[in-house]
Motif scaffolding. Sequence first.
Motif, PDB file in Angstrom:
ATOM      1  N   VAL A  58      20.228  -9.406  31.298  1.00 19.01           N
ATOM      2  CA  VAL A  58      18.955  -8.826  31.752  1.00 19.01           C
ATOM      3  C   VAL A  58      17.656  -8.330  31.165  1.00 19.01           C
ATOM      4  N   ILE A  59      16.868  -9.092  31.773  1.00 23.64           N
ATOM      5  CA  ILE A  59      15.446  -8.283  30.900  1.00 23.64           C
ATOM      6  C   ILE A  59      15.041  -7.153  31.363  1.00 23.64           C
ATOM      7  N   TYR A  60      14.213  -5.949  30.144  1.00 23.11           N
ATOM      8  CA  TYR A  60      13.788  -5.103  29.742  1.00 23.11           C
ATOM      9  C   TYR A  60      12.244  -5.321  29.275  1.00 23.11           C
ATOM     10  N   THR A  61      11.288  -4.319  29.944  1.00 23.81           N
ATOM     11  CA  THR A  61      10.509  -3.994  29.083  1.00 23.81           C
ATOM     12  C   THR A  61      10.273  -2.864  28.073  1.00 23.81           C
ATOM     13  N   PRO A  62       8.352  -3.652  27.682  1.00 20.82           N
ATOM     14  CA  PRO A  62       8.405  -2.445  26.590  1.00 20.82           C
ATOM     15  C   PRO A  62       8.177  -0.273  26.872  1.00 20.82           C
ATOM     16  N   GLU A  63       7.929  -0.192  27.681  1.00 15.97           N
ATOM     17  CA  GLU A  63       7.645   0.890  28.204  1.00 15.97           C
ATOM     18  C   GLU A  63       9.296   1.506  28.782  1.00 15.97           C
ATOM     19  N   ALA A  64      10.397   0.967  28.705  1.00 15.26           N
ATOM     20  CA  ALA A  64      11.283   1.230  29.098  1.00 15.26           C
ATOM     21  C   ALA A  64      12.723   1.425  27.407  1.00 15.26           C
ATOM     22  N   VAL A  65      11.822   0.926  26.769  1.00 22.40           N
ATOM     23  CA  VAL A  65      13.160   0.837  25.159  1.00 22.40           C
ATOM     24  C   VAL A  65      12.365   1.958  24.223  1.00 22.40           C
ATOM     25  N   LEU A  83       1.647  -0.504  19.504  1.00 21.07           N
ATOM     26  CA  LEU A  83       1.382  -2.270  18.963  1.00 21.07           C
ATOM     27  C   LEU A  83       1.249  -3.053  20.810  1.00 21.07           C
ATOM     28  N   PRO A  84      -0.106  -4.022  21.044  1.00 25.59           N
ATOM     29  CA  PRO A  84      -0.087  -4.319  22.063  1.00 25.59           C
ATOM     30  C   PRO A  84       0.610  -5.453  22.336  1.00 25.59           C
ATOM     31  N   ILE A  85       1.387  -6.391  23.747  1.00 33.48           N
ATOM     32  CA  ILE A  85       2.194  -7.133  24.170  1.00 33.48           C
ATOM     33  C   ILE A  85       1.844  -7.557  25.295  1.00 33.48           C
ATOM     34  N   VAL A  86       0.673  -8.930  25.536  1.00 36.10           N
ATOM     35  CA  VAL A  86       0.153  -9.616  26.124  1.00 36.10           C
ATOM     36  C   VAL A  86       1.251 -10.234  27.090  1.00 36.10           C
ATOM     37  N   LEU A 101       9.215  -7.989  24.952  1.00 33.18           N
ATOM     38  CA  LEU A 101       9.685  -6.508  23.767  1.00 33.18           C
ATOM     39  C   LEU A 101      10.029  -7.314  22.807  1.00 33.18           C
ATOM     40  N   PHE A 102      11.061  -8.477  22.702  1.00 29.57           N
ATOM     41  CA  PHE A 102      11.148  -9.149  21.571  1.00 29.57           C
ATOM     42  C   PHE A 102      10.471  -9.672  20.856  1.00 29.57           C
ATOM     43  N   ASN A 103       9.386  -9.932  20.988  1.00 27.10           N
ATOM     44  CA  ASN A 103       8.469 -10.553  20.249  1.00 27.10           C
ATOM     45  C   ASN A 103       7.900 -10.001  19.331  1.00 27.10           C
ATOM     46  N   PHE A 104       7.817  -8.043  19.945  1.00 23.30           N
ATOM     47  CA  PHE A 104       7.896  -8.029  18.769  1.00 23.30           C
ATOM     48  C   PHE A 104       8.624  -7.706  17.148  1.00 23.30           C
ATOM     49  N   ASN A 105       9.848  -8.810  17.662  1.00 17.14           N
ATOM     50  CA  ASN A 105      10.393  -8.251  16.063  1.00 17.14           C
ATOM     51  C   ASN A 105      10.081  -9.867  15.080  1.00 17.14           C
ATOM     52  N   LEU A 106       9.695 -10.640  15.423  1.00 20.40           N
ATOM     53  CA  LEU A 106       8.954 -11.488  15.409  1.00 20.40           C
ATOM     54  C   LEU A 106       7.850 -10.970  13.896  1.00 20.40           C
ATOM     55  N   PRO A 141       7.884 -16.959  19.722  1.00 20.52           N
ATOM     56  CA  PRO A 141       7.101 -15.932  20.685  1.00 20.52           C
ATOM     57  C   PRO A 141       8.409 -16.957  22.098  1.00 20.52           C
ATOM     58  N   SER A 142       7.823 -16.093  22.990  1.00 20.41           N
ATOM     59  CA  SER A 142       7.985 -16.329  24.617  1.00 20.41           C
ATOM     60  C   SER A 142       6.319 -16.044  25.288  1.00 20.41           C
ATOM     61  N   SER A 143       6.156 -16.243  25.916  1.00 22.80           N
ATOM     62  CA  SER A 143       4.351 -16.293  26.581  1.00 22.80           C
ATOM     63  C   SER A 143       5.134 -15.750  27.737  1.00 22.80           C
ATOM     64  N   GLY A 144       6.173 -15.490  27.930  1.00 26.56           N
ATOM     65  CA  GLY A 144       6.439 -14.625  29.222  1.00 26.56           C
ATOM     66  C   GLY A 144       7.803 -14.026  29.062  1.00 26.56           C
ATOM     67  N   PHE A 145       8.527 -14.413  30.383  1.00 22.88           N
ATOM     68  CA  PHE A 145       9.563 -13.324  30.094  1.00 22.88           C
ATOM     69  C   PHE A 145      10.748 -14.489  29.985  1.00 22.88           C
TER      70      PHE A 145
END
Length: 416
Positions: free
Chosen positions: A72-79, A13-16, A20-25, A34-38
């Motif tokens: 602590v922040i994680y990015t999509p590629e790590a999850v 899925l695209p995630i501009v 990654l938590f925006n996926f859950n919406l 949603p959050s537009s950034g971190f």
Amino acid sequence: MHGGVGERAVRSLPIVSRNLFNFNLLGPGVKGLPSSGFGTTQFSFGGLQRTNWGADGLDNTQRRFGRQIRLVIYTPEAVEEVQVLGGTFSAEFGRASGGMINIITKSGSNDFHGQGLFLYRPVEATARPPLSAVKPDQEWKNLTGTIGGPIQKDRIFFFAQYEWNPLLIPRPVTITAANARALALPASELEAAPFGEKFHTAMGKLSFEINPKNRGFLRYSRFTNDSPFNGGGGLTISSRSLTFTDRMNGGAGQLATTFSPTLLNEVRFGINRRYELREQQNNPRPTDAFINITGVANIGNNLGANNSSIETSTQLVDNLTWTKGRHTLKAGLDFQNTSFNQVRGFNRTFVFGGLAASGTRPAVTPLQQYLNTVAGAIDPATGRPYTYTQLQQDLGDPSLAKSFQFWNWFVQDEWR
């Protein structure tokens, strides 16, 4: 409610926003913003917004603010997977009155895998806002990659991820030329504040199988952000803006032991720590004043200067699961220590808002009031010196050091 986003969806899925938590919406029955950034995505579980955040089954919740956010922040590629638990869920996660968001980080395997991504949006490609004659001076880049594979086949595996994500958004200063001359502001203070953010996100994970009955992992995660000229622009001069330094570190480990086909024990240990520091851009003297001239300019010191905070969460969990017939019995102990260490700069904000007209007395603009005050002029109507309209002053001890200990235990029986 139980839901989540699996590895395939996270990868496809695209995630501009790179959050990654925006996926859950996208999940059924999930509501939120949603959050537009971190920033932290906001969720609502049955009207409750008290959310517990987890990573690999360990608590990752920051509790320093009124609204709980991730630590602590994680990015999509790590999850590999994002889990959403709401309504009625296992007693193991029963510390949230609303719901729980848990992420499962990726692990290596017997095959080498990797991926890379580079995004670049130059100023020329930035869209022009509606009704605006010019494009914003913005530049955004993103470079990320992962690699994973075996260290020893069938026994030890590694996974590593890194992301570099700089963003540049200069903010123009809108103080008028006439007001700048009256305040004797140098030209450098009227240049656009070169606000920006430089995100670095990294994770390393070592998974292992000691023998067929014992397996586990060790993980380290780090997120950093260096953001200069925070708060500059508009009526705020560049030198009053802040340099924001953000450091997040997370460590975790797990050992799962299978005593028999029906008896499993899981031990987890984790430490999460976030350090924040705000320093004024021009390193002012501690005694410098904070001056707000309503509708004219904000000059002098910044009330956010010299603010620092450290939040540390340490957790130890032990869960035992026994399956017999239609019953799954589970019991666990959970100890967590959360500590806060904060220092705030003293707020001394002088506000100049103008003096209302009275009778034949002419109104005094905020700029005139400020200039008369610093010049030591006398108000002819009162015979007293001109002064500020309002003063906001902090008193007392600006530091805080506290810690809280949480002991939790549970016993549950799932009958099918």
